[in-house]
Design an enzyme around this catalytic site. Sequence first.
Site, PDB file in Angstrom:
ATOM      1  N   ASP A 267      10.873  -9.859  -3.291  1.00  0.00           N
ATOM      2  CA  ASP A 267      10.032  -8.685  -3.511  1.00  0.00           C
ATOM      3  C   ASP A 267      10.455  -7.508  -2.631  1.00  0.00           C
ATOM      4  O   ASP A 267      10.389  -6.353  -3.050  1.00  0.00           O
ATOM      5  CB  ASP A 267       8.572  -9.031  -3.239  1.00  0.00           C
ATOM      6  CG  ASP A 267       7.962  -9.881  -4.351  1.00  0.00           C
ATOM      7  OD1 ASP A 267       8.627 -10.068  -5.392  1.00  0.00           O
ATOM      8  OD2 ASP A 267       6.835 -10.373  -4.176  1.00  0.00           O
TER       9      ASP A 267
ATOM     10  N   GLY B 200       0.421  -8.334  -1.324  1.00  0.00           N
ATOM     11  CA  GLY B 200       1.404  -8.322  -0.247  1.00  0.00           C
ATOM     12  C   GLY B 200       0.752  -8.430   1.129  1.00  0.00           C
ATOM     13  O   GLY B 200      -0.041  -9.330   1.402  1.00  0.00           O
TER      14      GLY B 200
ATOM     15  N   ASN C  41       4.062  -0.626  -2.793  1.00  0.00           N
ATOM     16  CA  ASN C  41       3.138  -1.628  -2.258  1.00  0.00           C
ATOM     17  C   ASN C  41       2.066  -1.044  -1.346  1.00  0.00           C
ATOM     18  O   ASN C  41       0.886  -1.134  -1.640  1.00  0.00           O
ATOM     19  CB  ASN C  41       3.913  -2.713  -1.495  1.00  0.00           C
ATOM     20  CG  ASN C  41       4.052  -3.988  -2.284  1.00  0.00           C
ATOM     21  OD1 ASN C  41       3.866  -4.005  -3.490  1.00  0.00           O
ATOM     22  ND2 ASN C  41       4.393  -5.070  -1.598  1.00  0.00           N
TER      23      ASN C  41
ATOM     24  N   SER D 231      -1.557  -6.708   2.510  1.00  0.00           N
ATOM     25  CA  SER D 231      -3.019  -6.629   2.467  1.00  0.00           C
ATOM     26  C   SER D 231      -3.642  -7.999   2.229  1.00  0.00           C
ATOM     27  O   SER D 231      -4.624  -8.369   2.862  1.00  0.00           O
ATOM     28  CB  SER D 231      -3.451  -5.656   1.364  1.00  0.00           C
ATOM     29  OG  SER D 231      -4.848  -5.643   1.206  1.00  0.00           O
ATOM     30  N   LEU D 232      -3.073  -8.776   1.315  1.00  0.00           N
ATOM     31  CA  LEU D 232      -3.594 -10.116   1.021  1.00  0.00           C
ATOM     32  C   LEU D 232      -3.517 -11.018   2.244  1.00  0.00           C
ATOM     33  O   LEU D 232      -4.449 -11.778   2.534  1.00  0.00           O
ATOM     34  CB  LEU D 232      -2.810 -10.731  -0.143  1.00  0.00           C
ATOM     35  CG  LEU D 232      -3.234 -12.135  -0.591  1.00  0.00           C
ATOM     36  CD1 LEU D 232      -4.667 -12.136  -1.105  1.00  0.00           C
ATOM     37  CD2 LEU D 232      -2.278 -12.671  -1.656  1.00  0.00           C
ATOM     38  N   SER D 233      -2.425 -10.929   2.990  1.00  0.00           N
ATOM     39  CA  SER D 233      -2.264 -11.773   4.183  1.00  0.00           C
ATOM     40  C   SER D 233      -3.236 -11.392   5.287  1.00  0.00           C
ATOM     41  O   SER D 233      -3.492 -12.183   6.194  1.00  0.00           O
ATOM     42  CB  SER D 233      -0.824 -11.681   4.705  1.00  0.00           C
ATOM     43  OG  SER D 233      -0.554 -10.417   5.273  1.00  0.00           O
TER      44      SER D 233
END
Length: 296
Positions: free
Chosen positions: A74, A189, A147, A191-193
């Site tokens: 990615d 990306g 992103n 943010s999810l982590s």
Amino acid sequence: MQVALYSRGFITEDISNIRLLLEELKRAEITAIIYEPFFRTLQQHISFEETPTLFSAAEDLPGKIDFLVSLGGDGTLLDTVCYVRDTNIPVIGINFGRLGFLASIGKEEIYALVQALLNRTYVVDQRSLLHLDANIPLFGDVPYALNEFTIHKKDTSAMVKIHTYLNGEFLNTYWADGLIVATPTGSTGYSLSCGGPIVFPDAGNFVITPVAPHNLNVRPIIVPNDNIISFEVEGRSDQFLCTLDSRMETIDNRVQLAIKKEAFKLSLLRLDDSNFLHTLRNKLLWGIDARNAIKI
């Protein structure tokens, strides 16, 4: 048909797949235009009958490029934003990396991909971008990202205070290591982590996610992407980090920053048997119960 090939690099195990891609493109009479640093490394492992057309910057790409193929993960695909810019050239990601939310085409699908390009049996998704405005020049001619945008403390310095505004109205002061503003594409990306939600790619939103917030009652928030999000940063250190995807600049607290929706979008190509729900289930292993694999 002309296809540009971009990659940051490769490992030995990828050479056979790269060779296969080049052979299939040649068999289909599709001209490959190759990123120069990638080609210089590649020619140490693959023999070329003649030197292909090369590019090293957006200005080097011929005007009639039909697609840009990213070979990697990615992060490699995110780099392509700097090359296609506002040309609307569709980007294709062949996943030579690990997770592959954006580079969703597997190595085993190279033949199918080339056939899809020939037969036009693919789907192009329009992905929104975010744009950074600042009172000093930042990120050259590419002040936008697919992103996310982040403000982050530098090195091991103390946490920062990020005063955040929506259309000039105060939202919150984030005491944290940093702050992320993600597009729907970027919601899976960084943010999810950091605990941010997953947002469908065609949603008209930004996700604001703090990084390691000191105030534990502060949580990610979703806002419409017609808002302008602006910031004032302060902290014990004189310098902070500002990023657009994988690109980074060092700033100080005199820099004024604002995020808005970019005027154009990125065209992201996928095969017609793959969609966002399929990617979620496949990449996040939804519906797979590890207990089923336990043998007593």
